[in-house]
Design an enzyme around this catalytic site. Structure first.
Site, short mmCIF file in Angstrom:
data_model
loop_
_atom_site.label_atom_id
_atom_site.label_comp_id
_atom_site.label_asym_id
_atom_site.label_seq_id
_atom_site.Cartn_x
_atom_site.Cartn_y
_atom_site.Cartn_z
N TYR A 147 0.85 -1.19 0.00
CA TYR A 147 0.00 0.00 0.00
C TYR A 147 0.88 1.23 0.00
O TYR A 147 1.83 1.33 0.77
CB TYR A 147 -0.88 0.00 1.26
CG TYR A 147 -1.79 1.20 1.39
CD1 TYR A 147 -2.80 1.44 0.46
CD2 TYR A 147 -1.65 2.09 2.45
CE1 TYR A 147 -3.65 2.53 0.59
CE2 TYR A 147 -2.50 3.19 2.59
CZ TYR A 147 -3.49 3.41 1.65
OH TYR A 147 -4.34 4.49 1.78
N ASP A 242 9.07 2.80 -0.22
CA ASP A 242 8.03 3.42 0.58
C ASP A 242 8.32 3.07 2.04
O ASP A 242 8.01 1.98 2.52
CB ASP A 242 6.66 2.91 0.15
CG ASP A 242 5.54 3.53 0.99
OD1 ASP A 242 5.85 4.17 2.01
OD2 ASP A 242 4.37 3.34 0.61
N LYS A 270 4.17 8.84 9.01
CA LYS A 270 4.00 8.24 10.34
C LYS A 270 5.02 8.74 11.37
O LYS A 270 4.87 9.85 11.84
CB LYS A 270 3.95 6.72 10.19
CG LYS A 270 2.72 6.36 9.32
CD LYS A 270 2.36 4.93 9.16
CE LYS A 270 1.02 4.86 8.41
NZ LYS A 270 0.94 3.93 7.33
C1 LIG Z 1 0.27 4.46 5.96
C2 LIG Z 1 1.00 4.21 4.71
C3 LIG Z 1 0.88 5.07 3.59
C4 LIG Z 1 -0.13 6.18 3.55
O1 LIG Z 1 0.12 7.17 4.47
P1 LIG Z 1 -1.10 8.15 4.90
O2 LIG Z 1 -0.44 9.14 5.79
O3 LIG Z 1 -2.11 7.28 5.57
O4 LIG Z 1 -1.64 8.75 3.65
C5 LIG Z 1 1.68 4.83 2.51
N1 LIG Z 1 2.57 3.82 2.49
C6 LIG Z 1 2.71 2.97 3.53
C7 LIG Z 1 3.73 1.89 3.47
C8 LIG Z 1 1.92 3.13 4.66
O5 LIG Z 1 2.05 2.27 5.68
#
Ligand SMILES: *Cc1c(COP(=O)(O)O)cnc(C)c1O
Length: 431
Positions: A147, A242, A270
């Site tokens: 994701y 990511d 995060k």
């Molecule tokens: C949480 C997450 C996102 C998205 O971040 P948001 O701040 O919720 O838009 C993208 N990539 C990874 C790996 C994530 O865990």
């Protein structure tokens, strides 16, 4: 510490559902996969959450990753309060933006330059545009179960929230948006190599979670990340890690430091905001200078680099750098997962455990989960019963089998014993 009742939560969530779709501002919080209604939270403190009925929970979600230091950390809160006194937003350069950028460049191996945004999703949409602008190519390789935010072009077999709801891709995303997105199987080195042999000169970027958190925790098999690095270098494609979840989490310098593999660009989120809305993307200066105003790839944000959010991020990263809690956090987490594994084995439940640093998943699946195809076979009904049993015993877990659990530095040995004891009871009951 068992939870007696959640009357107010029920009432207030019912109220929320009248004016907010599903009562939630992000579907990951909905209890669709586990049944019942979400708990309405009043406040956090250290390793605990308190709901509006006054029940206390051991928090193994940490706002889905940011709170590696726990809630209301004494090093973070004063910095936020101090920043608040100066005003909330200026839309002009500030010192704190440079300070956080310098910290990130110092701590994250691949980062020479970094741009702040407001969420991981924004970082995701920006890096895709940047990689395409930089290479002049259109095709993106992503992996099933990873994701990268709810970006149109990346919302294909996108893990966690989408997986949980059984909608691997979303209505409203025009086919044209995903036509250049190639979805491969995570950890399938041969498939990746073959794809590059056929299409290498058309591939703008490979994007992946270096440790997946969004189909449950899935680790890269030996050689997988190395191969991505190799084929990207060979074919002039941008390697995007990511690290929104893994950054400052699986090591101070993220997964790229832990596995000693440098991407060209990485996404952050995060932990970088310490609970405030911050996302970022950064990497090689040569690539980053393709974005506006130096280059012509456009990306902007009225509230990007917000001073309150920057203060929270600076305090969090400085605290992590100075206290270096990673080894201790990892051994704490291992003690917890070993306890959970022993409890599941004693109850005779088919399971596997995956962990990296302070993130882990107990899979109700007898097979080691290395890909989306295997994670799709998890026993989600059993997970739902596990989740509810734990919630009733004051343990707040992610409300989906496809999400990572997170530990914080605040978690004590007593807390860990309590979680293991609760799990022993619940796993016996649902066996
Ligand atoms: C949480 C997450 C996102 C998205 O971040 P948001 O701040 O919720 O838009 C993208 N990539 C990874 C790996 C994530 O865990």
């Amino acid at each position: 510490m068992s939870v007696s009742q959640r009357v107010k939560s029920e009432e207030q969530f019912t109220r929320a559902m009248r004016v907010i779709p599903g009562g939630v501002n992000s579907p990951a919080r909905a209890f669709g996969a586990v049944g019942g209604h979400p708990v309405v939270i009043d406040r956090g403190e250290g390793q605990y959450l308190y709901d509006i009925d006054g029940n206390r929970y051991i928090d193994l979600v940490g706002s889905w990753g940011p709170h590696i230091l726990g809630h209301l950390h004494p090093r973070v809160m004063p910095r936020i309060e101090e920043a608040l006194k100066k005003g909330t937003s200026f839309g002009a350069p500030t010192l704190v933006e440079t300070e956080l950028a310098e910290l990130v460049a110092d701590l994250v191996p691949c980062v020479e330059k970094v741009r702040m945004v407001n969420s991981g999703t924004e970082a995701g949409m920006s890096v895709i545009r940047l990689a395409r602008g930089y290479t002049g190519r259109d095709k993106i390789i992503k992996f099933a179960g990873c994701y990268h935010g709810h970006v149109d072009s990346l919302l294909v077999q996108a893990g966690s929230g989408a997986l949980t709801l059984g909608t691997p891709s979303s209505p409203g995303v025009p086919q044209g948006c995903t036509a250049d997105t190639l979805v491969l199987e995570y950890n399938d080195i041969e498939q990746l190599k073959e794809t590059f042999v056929q299409l290498g000169d058309q591939i703008a970027a490979v994007i992946l979670e270096p440790v997946v958190g969004n189909m449950g925790v899935v680790l890269p098999e030996p050689g997988f990340l190395e191969t991505v690095r190799e084929v990207c270098t060979q074919h002039g494609s941008v390697f995007i890690m990511d690290e929104v979840m893994t950054g400052f989490r699986v090591a101070l310098g993220g997964a790229q430091q832990r596995f000693d593999i440098a991407p060209d660009i990485c996404m952050l989120g995060k932990v970088i905001g310490g609970g405030m809305p911050v996302g970022a993307y950064g990497g090689k200066a040569e690539i980053m200078d393709v974005i506006s105003p130096v280059g012509s790839v456009y990306q902007a944000g009225t509230l990007s680099g917000n001073p309150i959010a920057m203060a929270s991020g600076i305090a969090t990263l400085e605290c992590l750098r100075e206290t270096d809690p990673y080894a201790e956090l990892e051994s704490k987490t291992r003690r917890l997962t070993q306890g959970l594994g022993a409890a599941a084995a004693k109850a005779g439940l088919p399971h596997t455990l995956a962990e990296c640093g302070s993130m882990f998943t107990l899979f109700f699946n007898p097979e080691k989960v290395t890909s989306y195809a295997i994670s799709a076979k998890n026993d989600t009904a059993r997970f739902g019963r596990y989740f509810q049993g734990m919630l009733d015993r004051g343990i707040y877990l992610p409300c989906s089998q496809f999400e990572a659990n997170f530990t914080s530095v605040m978690l004590t040995d007593d807390d860990i014993d309590h979680v293991i004891q609760a799990a022993s009871e619940v796993l016996q009951e649902i066996g």
